[in-house]
Design a protein around this motif. Structure first.
Motif, short mmCIF file in Angstrom:
data_model
loop_
_atom_site.label_atom_id
_atom_site.label_comp_id
_atom_site.label_asym_id
_atom_site.label_seq_id
_atom_site.Cartn_x
_atom_site.Cartn_y
_atom_site.Cartn_z
N ALA A 58 -3.30 -7.53 -1.39
CA ALA A 58 -2.24 -6.98 -2.27
C ALA A 58 -2.89 -6.06 -2.99
O ALA A 58 -2.54 -4.83 -3.08
N PHE A 59 -4.23 -6.35 -3.55
CA PHE A 59 -5.05 -5.40 -4.39
C PHE A 59 -5.40 -4.19 -3.73
O PHE A 59 -5.33 -3.06 -4.18
N ARG A 60 -6.10 -4.30 -2.28
CA ARG A 60 -6.45 -3.13 -1.84
C ARG A 60 -5.24 -2.46 -1.26
O ARG A 60 -5.30 -1.19 -1.17
N SER A 61 -4.06 -2.99 -1.05
CA SER A 61 -2.95 -2.03 -0.80
C SER A 61 -2.39 -1.05 -1.97
O SER A 61 -2.04 -0.11 -1.65
N ARG A 62 -2.78 -1.76 -3.11
CA ARG A 62 -2.50 -0.90 -4.24
C ARG A 62 -3.18 0.15 -4.39
O ARG A 62 -2.76 1.16 -4.92
N VAL A 63 -4.67 -0.21 -4.08
CA VAL A 63 -5.73 1.20 -4.25
C VAL A 63 -5.39 2.12 -3.01
O VAL A 63 -5.76 3.32 -3.27
N ASN A 64 -4.97 1.59 -1.95
CA ASN A 64 -5.22 2.62 -0.80
C ASN A 64 -3.50 3.44 -0.57
O ASN A 64 -3.68 4.42 -0.33
N LEU A 65 -2.58 2.80 -1.09
CA LEU A 65 -1.31 3.71 -1.09
C LEU A 65 -1.26 4.96 -1.54
O LEU A 65 -0.85 5.80 -0.76
N PRO A 66 -1.63 4.90 -2.94
CA PRO A 66 -1.80 6.58 -3.38
C PRO A 66 -2.74 7.52 -2.45
O PRO A 66 -2.58 8.64 -2.25
N ARG A 67 -3.93 7.01 -1.87
CA ARG A 67 -4.75 7.72 -0.95
C ARG A 67 -4.06 8.16 0.14
O ARG A 67 -4.13 9.22 0.85
N PHE A 68 -3.15 7.15 0.75
CA PHE A 68 -2.56 7.33 2.15
C PHE A 68 -1.45 8.51 1.82
O PHE A 68 -1.25 9.31 2.54
N ILE A 69 -0.69 8.53 0.68
CA ILE A 69 0.35 9.55 0.36
C ILE A 69 -0.43 10.95 0.19
O ILE A 69 -0.04 11.77 0.73
N LYS A 70 -1.47 10.89 -0.66
CA LYS A 70 -2.33 12.01 -0.71
C LYS A 70 -3.02 12.70 0.68
O LYS A 70 -2.75 13.77 0.81
N ASP A 71 -3.32 11.96 1.56
CA ASP A 71 -3.76 12.50 2.76
C ASP A 71 -2.95 12.53 3.98
O ASP A 71 -3.30 13.46 4.79
#
Ligand SMILES: Cc1cc2nc3c(=O)[nH]c(=O)nc-3n(C[C@H](O)[C@H](O)[C@H](O)COP(=O)(O)OP(=O)(O)OC[C@H]3O[C@@H](n4cnc5c(N)ncnc54)[C@H](O)[C@@H]3O)c2cc1C
Length: 368
Positions: free
Chosen positions: A63-76
């Motif tokens: 859950a925590f990693r998803s929270r970190v990765n989501l903004p990066r995914f949207i940006k990339d």
């Protein structure tokens, strides 16, 4: 001699091939894919959810990693991310592994938005079966768009792409190099390389030669997700009912439809990974009788308007998970460098946004 051969042209293989050229200065990278196009398998046949943590109340790390990765995914991948729908999470009253209170506490701990829904939305749910409904922040991705983007970038940077090509074996060549043997147009071809990245998801352990297999144990599920047209009352919504034998409905932007998955009916069969049971072969020879009627019947008990969905067809795919996460539903990455075959890595990302966890691992590797 190649700098690297990446086996498997899904999202992971494509992104790793790009990373090697862009970030590690490799000059000769070849990406080998058995299908006729990139991102044609699990990277297309999935629920298209860009996870934001909600789905994993029993696995804090995921859950925590998803929270970190989501903004990066949207940006990339801004062009592949779809945000124009309302995402609801609901907690079932009976047989759920979390209560509404526990879910609220969990979302608070991971810092994920959870808001009450208006009465007009709440009334879509059967109150005798649903304890609580929440407005959340979760998105979908368009897998066709992602595939197009990957192909454009790979072409631009000059990764050689071999399609309709299946790697059969991996060999050690002396102390310094490796080779792969693949079949193309009925011919068997061997190519030498300094590095191999095995990104074949369900096919990770389907190689002969010196490949030792992954140490991490894998499990496969043959899955069905129904593709449906939503009735007007549900258009513009995504819904997940937690946490147990329930269901999800998510926009599937690549087809302009919704996927419908059900924890009880989506997995048609499952088995432990074994080198002599090829998951792709198993799926190819499966009869594919749909279970959509059972899915709809059960889901409509919780949300009556679902009785009016229009079934279009189904996505069948093999889903591969790590045996150790059967109990908690966590989706960590598998990242192994094989001691017996130095410079050969196997990678499996349990979900799309885990790619950033893989790239972080690669950053720490002595790859030059
Ligand atoms: C039913 C289902 C639902 C899912 N839902 C979600 C979701 O909502 N959100 C999310 O983030 N993730 C979801 N996932 C997980 C996500 O799809 C995967 O984590 C991701 O697609 C893995 O990417 P990949 O590149 O490793 O695999 P793939 O896209 O499968 O790529 C592997 C490639 O290797 C190729 N290959 C295999 N063997 C060989 C060989 N010997 N030679 C050459 N090529 C080979 C295959 O043809 C394939 O194209 C879901 C998965 C499934 C199956």
């Amino acid at each position: 001699m190649q700098d690297a051969i990446v086996i498997g042209g899904g999202f992971y293989g494509s992104m790793i091939a790009l990373y090697l050229m862009k970030m590690r200065g490799f000059k000769a990278v070849t990406l080998i894919e058995r299908e006729a196009a990139l991102l044609n398998r699990a990277s297309y046949n999935n629920q298209a959810r860009v996870h934001n943590g909600y789905h994993y109340p029993r696995s804090f790390t995921t859950a925590f990693r998803s929270r970190v990765n989501l903004p990066r995914f949207i940006k990339d991948y801004p062009d592949a991310v779809v945000t124009n729908f309302t995402k609801l999470y609901a907690i079932a009253r009976n047989n759920s592994k979390v209560t509404a209170k526990q879910f609220e506490r969990f979302c608070h701990e991971i810092g994920a938005k959870l808001e009450p829904v208006p009465a007009s939305v709440e009334k879509l749910f059967e109150p005798r079966l649903i304890e609580a409904v929440y407005l959340t922040e979760e998105y979908a991705f368009n897998s066709r768009e992602l595939a197009g983007e990957a192909r454009r970038e790979l072409d631009e940077i000059g990764v050689e792409i071999l399609l309709n090509t299946r790697v059969k074996s991996i060999h050690r060549q002396g102390n310094e190099s490796l080779s792969v043997t693949y079949e193309q147009d009925g011919k068997s071809i061997e190519r030498s390389t300094r590095f191999i990245f095995n990104c074949t998801y369900s096919g990770l352990n389907q190689f002969t030669g010196d490949f030792p297999g992954t140490q991490t144990k894998l499990k496969h599920e043959l899955t069905e997700m129904a593709l449906v047209e939503m009735p007007d009352a549900l258009k513009g919504l995504g819904v997940t009912v937690m946490d147990g034998p329930f269901f999800s409905m998510m926009p599937f932007p690549a087809r302009g439809l919704h996927t419908l998955s059900h924890v009880r009916y989506t997995p048609h069969m499952q088995w432990n990974d074994a080198p002599d049971v090829d998951p792709y072969h198993r799926l190819e020879h499966y009869h594919r009788d749909t279970r959509v009627d059972r899915m709809i019947r059960d889901v409509a008990r919780y949300m009556a308007p679902v009785a009016n969905v229009q079934y279009r067809d189904s996505l069948f795919e093999v889903k591969t998970i790590l045996v150790k996460n059967e109990g908690d539903d966590g989706r960590p990455i598998l990242f192994e460098q094989h001691a017996q075959l130095p410079n050969c890595y196997s990678v499996l990302g349990g979900k799309i946004d885990n790619i950033f966890d893989v790239l972080e691992k690669l950053d720490a590797e002595p790859i030059h």
